[in-house]
Design a protein around this motif. Structure first.
Motif, PDB file in Angstrom:
ATOM      1  N   LYS A 120       0.865  -1.179   0.000  1.00  0.00           N
ATOM      2  CA  LYS A 120       0.000   0.000   0.000  1.00  0.00           C
ATOM      3  C   LYS A 120       0.900   1.227   0.000  1.00  0.00           C
ATOM      4  N   LYS A 121       0.620   2.178  -0.876  1.00  0.00           N
ATOM      5  CA  LYS A 121       1.442   3.375  -0.938  1.00  0.00           C
ATOM      6  C   LYS A 121       0.629   4.551  -1.442  1.00  0.00           C
ATOM      7  N   GLY A 122       1.109   5.747  -1.106  1.00  0.00           N
ATOM      8  CA  GLY A 122       0.414   6.959  -1.518  1.00  0.00           C
ATOM      9  C   GLY A 122       1.242   8.183  -1.203  1.00  0.00           C
ATOM     10  N   TYR A 123       0.581   9.341  -1.184  1.00  0.00           N
ATOM     11  CA  TYR A 123       1.264  10.613  -0.968  1.00  0.00           C
ATOM     12  C   TYR A 123       0.446  11.478  -0.012  1.00  0.00           C
ATOM     13  N   TYR A 124       1.128  12.425   0.614  1.00  0.00           N
ATOM     14  CA  TYR A 124       0.447  13.373   1.486  1.00  0.00           C
ATOM     15  C   TYR A 124       1.215  14.694   1.481  1.00  0.00           C
ATOM     16  N   ILE A 125       0.541  15.754   1.899  1.00  0.00           N
ATOM     17  CA  ILE A 125       1.196  17.039   2.135  1.00  0.00           C
ATOM     18  C   ILE A 125       0.925  17.458   3.574  1.00  0.00           C
ATOM     19  N   LEU A 126       1.769  18.336   4.090  1.00  0.00           N
ATOM     20  CA  LEU A 126       1.583  18.904   5.422  1.00  0.00           C
ATOM     21  C   LEU A 126       1.235  20.378   5.267  1.00  0.00           C
ATOM     22  N   GLN A 127       0.241  20.811   6.018  1.00  0.00           N
ATOM     23  CA  GLN A 127      -0.151  22.218   5.997  1.00  0.00           C
ATOM     24  C   GLN A 127      -0.090  22.794   7.407  1.00  0.00           C
ATOM     25  N   ILE A 128       0.553  23.946   7.534  1.00  0.00           N
ATOM     26  CA  ILE A 128       0.656  24.641   8.818  1.00  0.00           C
ATOM     27  C   ILE A 128      -0.317  25.812   8.800  1.00  0.00           C
ATOM     28  N   ARG A 129      -1.098  25.949   9.872  1.00  0.00           N
ATOM     29  CA  ARG A 129      -2.069  27.034   9.996  1.00  0.00           C
ATOM     30  C   ARG A 129      -1.691  27.950  11.148  1.00  0.00           C
ATOM     31  N   ASN A 130      -2.058  29.222  11.005  1.00  0.00           N
ATOM     32  CA  ASN A 130      -1.802  30.166  12.090  1.00  0.00           C
ATOM     33  C   ASN A 130      -2.931  30.087  13.121  1.00  0.00           C
ATOM     34  N   ALA A 131      -2.888  30.966  14.109  1.00  0.00           N
ATOM     35  CA  ALA A 131      -3.861  30.913  15.202  1.00  0.00           C
ATOM     36  C   ALA A 131      -5.290  31.113  14.723  1.00  0.00           C
TER      37      ALA A 131
END
Length: 242
Positions: A120-131
């Motif tokens: 099983k394989k795939g992709y992801y992204i990380l998102q940073i949010r402010n307050a």
């Protein structure tokens, strides 16, 4: 649907997928840790549209930060984790085919099953949010993969049918103060878990006794009468004595 007018059943030959074995299991992707500034070169964050060297330092004045993990395709476009093909799930071909393995059941019975390896394989992204919850940083797509071994009834001629029924991606961002008291990036940990249906199937032809179906009668449809808005007889049509 209504039954056939004939009451007698007929012998039919149909072509259908037959399930030879079916199991469910949780799959845990090995923890992915991105530690130190060298790891940021892999993540390739873009913050506010520009390349970001250290998101912790650049976003220090935005208050408390939060981070989330989003499943995507290879180009970073978000996808539904439960949609077919969103996560690649396929059998790993073994050099000598699926090997037989004898399994002893609790009652002492011995079964011969086959060893099946699944990727099983795939992709992801990380998102940073402010307050305030606004996305201020987004990483480049990152890949993940996990290989598992199953013991299944999988004779030659059967094929793997895999379905992802649940998906969870947890991520933790660690920022610490340096010697001068300024926040600096330390580590990001990504944990991925998913639930899966694993089936071994083959297309078979079955002889069954059944009745042919006929379409139902269509429900009659009557157009409603035309409705006109009420008139104003006092002024129109014009009275004769006006």
């Amino acid at each position: 649907m209504f039954k056939s007018k004939k009451d007698e059943k007929e012998t039919l030959c149909i072509k259908v997928p037959k399930v030879y074995d079916w199991v469910t299991r949780q799959a845990d992707v090995p923890l992915q840790s991105f530690t130190g500034h060298e790891a940021l070169k892999t993540l390739k964050f873009k913050c506010n549209g520009a390349d970001c060297v250290d998101p912790c330092a650049e976003l220090a004045e935005m208050g408390k930060l939060s981070i989330e993990c989003i499943l995507t395709d290879a180009h970073g476009n978000p996808v539904n984790p439960l949609a077919p093909g969103a996560i690649i799930c396929k059998e790993i071909t073994q050099p000598h085919g699926r090997q037989d393995v004898n399994i002893t059941l609790p009652d002492g019975e011995v079964l011969t099953l086959q060893r099946v390896k699944v990727l099983k394989k795939g992709y992801y992204i990380l998102q940073i949010r402010n307050a305030s919850g606004t996305v201020v940083c987004t990483s480049a797509p990152q890949s993940f993969a996990v290989a598992e071994k199953f013991f299944l009834c999988a004779p030659e001629g059967t094929f793997l049918q895999c379905e992802i029924t649940d998906f969870e991606c947890d991520v933790n961002l660690i920022c610490e103060e340096d010697e001068e008291g300024d926040p600096t990036f330390q580590q990001i940990d990504v944990s991925i878990n998913m639930c899966q249906n694993i089936q071994m199937e083959a297309i078979v032809k079955l002889e069954i006794e059944a009745e042919f179906c006929q379409p139902r009668s269509e429900v009659p449809f009557t157009c409603p009468p035309l409705q006109f808005p009420p008139q104003c007889p006092e002024i129109f049509p014009v009275p004769d004595d006006y």
